[in-house]
Motif scaffolding. Sequence first.
Motif: not given
Length: 473
Positions: A146-148, A267-269, A297-302
Amino acid sequence: MTKPGYRIDPADPEAFRRAFHELADACLDRVAQARELPWIAKPADMAETVALVSDEPGLGEAELFAMMRGEVMPYATGNTHPRFFGWVHGTGQPVGVAAEMVAAAMNSNLGGRDHGAMAVEQAVIDWSQRQAGLPEGASGVLTTGTSQATILALSAARMKLFGDAVRKDGIAGLGRIRVYSVTGAHACIEKAMEVMGHGSRAVRHIPQGPDGAMDMEALEAAIAEDRAARILPMAVVGTAGSVNTGTFDRLDAIAGLCGREGLWFHVDGAFGFWAVLAEDPWRELVRGVDRADSIAADFHKWIGVPYDCGMVLIRDGDLHRRTFSTRPAYLEGQGAGLGGGETWFTDYGLELSRGFRALKVWAAIKAAGVPALSATITDNCRQATLMAELIEASEVLELAQPVQANVCCFYLTRGEASAVATALQLSGEAVFSTTTLNGRECLRAAIVNHRTTEEDIRLAVAAVEREVLAVEV
Ligand SMILES: *Cc1c(COP(=O)(O)O)cnc(C)c1O
């Protein structure tokens, strides 16, 4: 003697195959034993063990594999364990291990060109856009995280505000701009404004209302104040799942305000976006996300993809492309052949050479299926609610704030939260992280873990209680 062409490739393919299979078995053992393998401290001499000398001699595959198994693999972060609730760490799906192997065997470069891996990344982006509810014409690209993704999204926002000339002219003539986010929003927003040249002061934090969401009246007042001071409002970042406390901004209200004020709505999701897959009432937390101009959004989290993979989605795909597309002569597309292909992902981000991250995401969705992903996300929210109930029933623990989705923060009535967190990390019972709320240190659990059961929640809370009760009063 080395056979010609085999200086690097294994000289004995059969021996390589046998060693590889053994290593694969060790990886599968690790995956199968995930419940029994918490974080353990790395040996004190690990740095020396893995140090590379200037004239490193070749070790050969079999010995290298033994070293990876024995001296590297045991010392992981521990987020594959069912009672890992620290920070926001995804658990990693076993199919991801296989997908990473396939991706490495293919060794595709997804900067562009016409090959099969590109179709897989596009499929992941299309699926994500449908989950978000974004219209046709939207675009997206996978990122490290998400940072990038935030840098990409806010760069597109800047192009929208100042026009395409900003790419040539830079920011020197632009004056001060402003991006708004809630107090407690992720620091990657500041970091994005820093690398984009505007500085972290370009981010203005808006206080939270009683429910933890951005106070919309305060936001409106801040925008008016900035306009009066000739600071140009550019974007509002809605946080869907704040990293510290797991609160959600009211995305619908922010979308409405951005529409009226002519501002970009990002949106920061990072983890919370995936509430789009949850049951109500949690699904309701991201109502309005389909009105965003951009989503990170991240795939490596949820979603539980092995590290790392995030994404940015942008409503105006044409603007997204114009923000990053650069094709020097040697990269010009051809009509057909490998040099063809419609979408080149390098036109949508900072990287030219890009790995095949998409495969592990695609595999995670394909193998588990959306119903299982949805049920996991819903379960994690229920588990955070259960944790809150156990805390409220406890004599020695105190809920720091109501649980909205999957983050639960609580105070200890005695002892230090950080000491308890450390003790439980060292014992291997559970990983909590800590934070400070209302000036008081607390333990914090962010549950994005498909291995967690209700029993794990009960065990973890009981372990905390035991530690607290052991503190002398
Ligand atoms: C984790 C997180 C980020 C940063 O994402 P990375 O993938 O670590 O770069 C940003 N925002 C929120 C809310 C997060 O939880």
